[in-house]
Design a protein around this motif. Structure first.
Motif, PDB file in Angstrom:
ATOM      1  N   THR A   1       0.736  -1.208  -0.004  1.00  0.00           N
ATOM      2  CA  THR A   1       0.122  -0.055   0.122  1.00  0.00           C
ATOM      3  C   THR A   1       1.081   1.165  -0.089  1.00  0.00           C
ATOM      4  O   THR A   1       0.485   2.131  -0.690  1.00  0.00           O
TER       5      THR A   1
ATOM      6  N   THR B   1       0.346   3.742  -2.921  1.00  0.00           N
ATOM      7  CA  THR B   1      -0.281   5.191  -2.660  1.00  0.00           C
ATOM      8  C   THR B   1       0.657   6.306  -3.182  1.00  0.00           C
ATOM      9  O   THR B   1      -0.124   7.155  -3.881  1.00  0.00           O
ATOM     10  N   GLN B   2       1.815   6.254  -3.138  1.00  0.00           N
ATOM     11  CA  GLN B   2       2.608   7.126  -3.429  1.00  0.00           C
ATOM     12  C   GLN B   2       2.892   7.398  -5.125  1.00  0.00           C
ATOM     13  O   GLN B   2       2.791   8.579  -5.585  1.00  0.00           O
TER      14      GLN B   2
ATOM     15  N   ARG C   1      -0.647   8.822  -6.100  1.00  0.00           N
ATOM     16  CA  ARG C   1      -0.334  10.475  -5.971  1.00  0.00           C
ATOM     17  C   ARG C   1       0.615  11.122  -6.912  1.00  0.00           C
ATOM     18  O   ARG C   1       0.455  12.105  -7.233  1.00  0.00           O
TER      19      ARG C   1
ATOM     20  N   TRP D   1      -7.742   0.316  -2.790  1.00  0.00           N
ATOM     21  CA  TRP D   1      -7.766   1.223  -1.404  1.00  0.00           C
ATOM     22  C   TRP D   1      -6.496   2.246  -1.363  1.00  0.00           C
ATOM     23  O   TRP D   1      -6.820   3.238  -0.667  1.00  0.00           O
ATOM     24  N   ALA D   2      -5.534   2.194  -2.089  1.00  0.00           N
ATOM     25  CA  ALA D   2      -4.763   3.334  -2.616  1.00  0.00           C
ATOM     26  C   ALA D   2      -5.274   4.481  -3.118  1.00  0.00           C
ATOM     27  O   ALA D   2      -5.198   5.724  -2.658  1.00  0.00           O
TER      28      ALA D   2
ATOM     29  N   THR E   1      -7.700   6.057  -0.379  1.00  0.00           N
ATOM     30  CA  THR E   1      -6.616   6.727   0.786  1.00  0.00           C
ATOM     31  C   THR E   1      -6.304   8.058  -0.110  1.00  0.00           C
ATOM     32  O   THR E   1      -6.098   9.202   0.771  1.00  0.00           O
ATOM     33  N   HIS E   2      -6.069   8.083  -1.219  1.00  0.00           N
ATOM     34  CA  HIS E   2      -5.229   9.393  -1.867  1.00  0.00           C
ATOM     35  C   HIS E   2      -6.748  10.419  -1.820  1.00  0.00           C
ATOM     36  O   HIS E   2      -6.760  11.555  -1.751  1.00  0.00           O
TER      37      HIS E   2
ATOM     38  N   VAL F   1      -5.299   9.725   7.880  1.00  0.00           N
ATOM     39  CA  VAL F   1      -4.964  10.098   6.670  1.00  0.00           C
ATOM     40  C   VAL F   1      -5.176  11.655   6.604  1.00  0.00           C
ATOM     41  O   VAL F   1      -4.170  12.488   6.007  1.00  0.00           O
TER      42      VAL F   1
ATOM     43  N   ALA G   1      -1.526  11.035   3.024  1.00  0.00           N
ATOM     44  CA  ALA G   1      -1.900   9.814   2.577  1.00  0.00           C
ATOM     45  C   ALA G   1      -0.508   8.981   2.736  1.00  0.00           C
ATOM     46  O   ALA G   1      -0.714   7.596   2.981  1.00  0.00           O
ATOM     47  N   ALA G   2       0.457   9.624   2.059  1.00  0.00           N
ATOM     48  CA  ALA G   2       1.806   8.995   2.184  1.00  0.00           C
ATOM     49  C   ALA G   2       2.143   8.365   3.268  1.00  0.00           C
ATOM     50  O   ALA G   2       2.654   7.160   3.561  1.00  0.00           O
TER      51      ALA G   2
ATOM     52  N   ALA H   1      -0.286   5.584   4.713  1.00  0.00           N
ATOM     53  CA  ALA H   1      -0.050   4.291   3.965  1.00  0.00           C
ATOM     54  C   ALA H   1       1.134   3.696   4.605  1.00  0.00           C
ATOM     55  O   ALA H   1       1.307   2.334   4.563  1.00  0.00           O
TER      56      ALA H   1
END
Length: 326
Positions: free
Chosen positions: A107, A111-112, A115, A167-168, A171-172, A244, A249-250, A253
Motif C-alpha cells: 500500500t 499510494t505514492q 499520488r 484502497w490506495a 486513501t489518496h 489520513v 496519505a503517504a 499508508a
C-alpha cells in the motif's frame, strides 16, 4: 508537502492497521459458513447503519448531503469499500490469511505512485526507499527466501493486487475532502460502497455463483461479524480516515506494513509456526516502518503555518475511539 508525523496522530492509522491485521484470520473462519460476497455485504450493511446513526447524532441530516461531490463519493466508495473488501474476501478462498495480508504491505508504494500519477507529486526519496525496504522484508516472508515461492498465490494474489490498488486510490481520494469530517467522508463513501456490494451479491445469488446465507449461518458467524463490523469497519475505517487527514496519505499508508505482521502474530497464536526467514522479514518490515516514521518527524516544518482547514477544527474531527466508547 508532507505533513509532520505526530505521535498522537499516528495512533489513528496504527489502530486501523492492527485491527485489519487481526481481521484476515477472523474472516477466514467465517467463510466456511457464508460466501465471500454475502459476508462482505452483511458486514457493511450493519456497519453503514451504525455510521449513519453516528453521523446524524453528531452532525445532523445536513451532513448526508453530497455538496456537489456525488461522483467522487460514489467512485471512491465503489473502488475503496466495495473493491477492496470484495476482492479481499474472494482472495481468502484461494490463499491463507497470512499470505493474503502480505499484499497489503504494498500500500505505501502504490499510494505514492497513485499520488504521483494524479497530482504530479514525486515520492520523497527517503520514504520511497524505506517503503521498498519494508516490501523487501515482506517479500522474504512471502517467498521464505526462495524465488520459487513467488508463484504460490495465483488468482488470490491477483485479486489482492486489485484490492490494494483500490484502497490506495481511496486513501489518496480522502485527502481531497479536507472540508469534511472523517466521519462524514467515511459514512458517505460507505453508503456508496455498500450499495455496490449489495448489487453484486444479489446478482451473484441470482445466477448461482453463491447462495444467500440462512439465518443459522449468520448466527453461527455472529462473533466474526461483530468484530468485522464494530472494530474492523466502524472504528478502524474512521481511525484510518482521521489519520489520513492528519498525516497525509503517504505517511498514513506506511502503517499498512503492520497489517501482515499482526496477521502473522494472530496465526502464530492459533498454532502456525513460521520459519526463521519469515521472522527476519517481519523484523525488517517493522524496522523500515519505524525509520520512516522517525524520518518524517524530524522533517523541517514550513516557515509559515499552513492555512487552517475544517479538518484542524477539533469539532470537525471525530475521535473514533471516543465514538466507539459511547
Amino acid at each position: 508537502m508532507e505533513l509532520p508525523m505526530r505521535p498522537r496522530a499516528a495512533a489513528y492509522p496504527l489502530l486501523a492497521a492492527l485491527a485489519w491485521g487481526a481481521m484476515f484470520p477472523i474472516l477466514a473462519t467465517a467463510l466456511a459458513r457464508v460466501d465471500p460476497l454475502n459476508l462482505t455485504t452483511a458486514r457493511y450493511l450493519f456497519a453503514t447503519v451504525i455510521l449513519v446513526g453516528i453521523l446524524l447524532i453528531r452532525e445532523g441530516s445536513a451532513a448526508l448531503r453530497l455538496g456537489g461531490r456525488g461522483v467522487e463519493v460514489v467512485v471512491l466508495g465503489v473502488v475503496g469499500f466495495a473493491g477492496f473488501n470484495l476482492l479481499t474476501n474472494l482472495a481468502l478462498e484461494h490463499a491463507a490469511p497470512q499470505q493474503i495480508s502480505l499484499f497489503v504491505a504494498t500500500t505505501p508504494i502504490i499510494t505514492q505512485l497513485v499520488r504521483w500519477a494524479r497530482d504530479g507529486v514525486r515520492p520523497k526519496p527517503l520514504l520511497l526507499v524505506l517503503s521498498l525496504v519494508a516490501l523487501l522484508g515482506v517479500g522474504l516472508v512471502i517467498t521464505r527466501g526462495s524465488l520459487a515461492g513467488l508463484g504460490q498465490f495465483g488468482l488470490g494474489g491477483l485479486m489482492m493486487i486489485g484490492a490494494v490498488l483500490g484502497w490506495a486510490v481511496y486513501t489518496h481520494g480522502a485527502t481531497r475532502f479536507g472540508g469534511w469530517s472523517p466521519l462524514r467522508f467515511t459514512t458517505l463513501t460507505a453508503l456508496a460502497g455498500t450499495a455496490a456490494m449489495l448489487a453484486a451479491s444479489i446478482g451473484a445469488d441470482a445466477v448461482g455463483w453463491q447462495h444467500a446465507p440462512a439465518a443459522a449461518d449468520l448466527v453461527a458467524v455472529t462473533p466474526q461479524l461483530a468484530y468485522a463490523v464494530l472494530v474492523a469497519a466502524v472504528v478502524a475505517v474512521l481511525a484510518w480516515n482521521t489519520g489520513v487527514q492528519r498525516l497525509g496519505a503517504a505517511n498514513a499508508a506506511l502503517f499498512m506494513n503492520l497489517v501482515p505482521v499482526t496477521t502473522f502474530i494472530v496465526q502464530i497464536a492459533r498454532g502456525y509456526r513460521p520459519e526463521g526467514i519469515e521472522l527476519i522479514g517481519a523484523a525488517i518490515t517493522i524496522a523500515a516502518l519505524v525509520a520512516a516514521n522517525l524520518a518524517a518527524r524530524t522533517r523541517t516544518r514550513p516557515s509559515s503555518p499552513p492555512r487552517p482547514t475544517a479538518v484542524t477544527d477539533p469539532v470537525a474531527v471525530v475521535d473514533p475511539v471516543a465514538v466507539a466508547a459511547r
